[in-house]
Design a protein around this motif. Structure first.
Motif, short mmCIF file in Angstrom:
data_model
loop_
_atom_site.label_atom_id
_atom_site.label_comp_id
_atom_site.label_asym_id
_atom_site.label_seq_id
_atom_site.Cartn_x
_atom_site.Cartn_y
_atom_site.Cartn_z
N ALA A 101 86.84 -21.08 46.51
CA ALA A 101 87.27 -20.06 45.54
C ALA A 101 88.70 -20.22 45.02
O ALA A 101 89.25 -19.28 44.46
N LYS A 128 93.10 -17.87 45.03
CA LYS A 128 92.96 -16.54 45.66
C LYS A 128 92.45 -16.68 47.08
O LYS A 128 92.83 -15.91 47.96
N ALA A 129 91.60 -17.66 47.33
CA ALA A 129 91.07 -17.87 48.68
C ALA A 129 92.14 -18.40 49.63
O ALA A 129 92.11 -18.11 50.83
N ASN A 138 93.84 -15.43 50.80
CA ASN A 138 92.92 -14.73 51.69
C ASN A 138 92.82 -15.44 53.04
O ASN A 138 92.64 -14.80 54.08
N CYS A 185 84.55 -17.43 50.96
CA CYS A 185 83.32 -16.70 50.64
C CYS A 185 83.61 -15.25 50.26
O CYS A 185 83.02 -14.73 49.30
N SER A 224 86.37 -14.16 48.96
CA SER A 224 87.02 -14.21 47.65
C SER A 224 85.97 -14.38 46.56
O SER A 224 86.05 -13.77 45.49
N LYS A 225 84.97 -15.20 46.84
CA LYS A 225 83.89 -15.46 45.89
C LYS A 225 83.06 -14.20 45.64
O LYS A 225 82.61 -13.96 44.52
N PHE A 264 83.96 -11.25 45.32
CA PHE A 264 84.60 -10.33 44.39
C PHE A 264 84.90 -10.96 43.02
O PHE A 264 85.58 -10.37 42.20
N GLU A 265 84.38 -12.15 42.77
CA GLU A 265 84.55 -12.77 41.46
C GLU A 265 83.64 -12.12 40.41
O GLU A 265 83.93 -12.18 39.24
N VAL A 266 82.56 -11.52 40.85
CA VAL A 266 81.58 -10.98 39.91
C VAL A 266 82.13 -9.75 39.21
O VAL A 266 82.74 -8.91 39.74
#
Length: 144
Positions: A96, A99-100, A103, A137, A139-140, A142-144
């Motif tokens: 991600a 941002k990851a 995180n 994962c 971080s991913k 909350f990408e939506v």
């Protein structure tokens, strides 16, 4: 395949999701959906050849370290060795991006669930690999 390898260390999909959700900050109404999405993303990322190869590298490095075959005292987890952090950061970044990476510091520092268990059991590399996996994962999610 990678999940089977992780299961040898007591790492299951269930406890990966639990550790990921342990640091979740959000509404209770969305929690069930976040958890479901996290599980899907973890499974997808464990089939990513870059992520799975880095996790396997962490497993092999821990195995070599526990057998005294690394060029430092593995059981001391010395501060000057940061290759374990590099693996975790690389996994988070692969999943991600930037941002990851931020995180990852959160998951690595707090060591929720299976991450803390691996750390206490002396898995210098695998705990950071799993922290990177979960950081990426989550971080991913909350990408939506």
């Amino acid at each position: 395949m990678t999940l089977k390898k992780l299961e040898e260390f007591g790492i299951t999909l269930k406890n990966l999701v639990e550790a990921g959700m342990a640091l979740y900050i959000g509404s209770e109404e969305e929690e069930k959906e976040v958890k479901k999405n996290l599980e899907k993303i973890i499974l997808k990322q464990l089939s990513n050849p870059n992520v799975s190869t880095l996790i396997i590298a962490a497993i092999l490095l821990d195995r070599e370290g526990k057998n005294g075959k690394l060029p430092f005292n593995y059981s001391d987890d010395p501060n000057y060795v940061y290759a374990d952090e590099v693996i975790g950061l690389a996994i988070a970044n692969e999943i991600a991006g930037t941002k990851a990476i931020f995180n990852f510091r959160f998951y690595d520092g707090k060591k929720p669930g299976i991450i803390g268990k691996l750390d206490k059991e002396g898995y210098m590399f695998l705990d950071d690999a799993i922290a990177g996996l979960l950081a990426g994962c989550m971080s991913k999610v909350f990408e939506v």
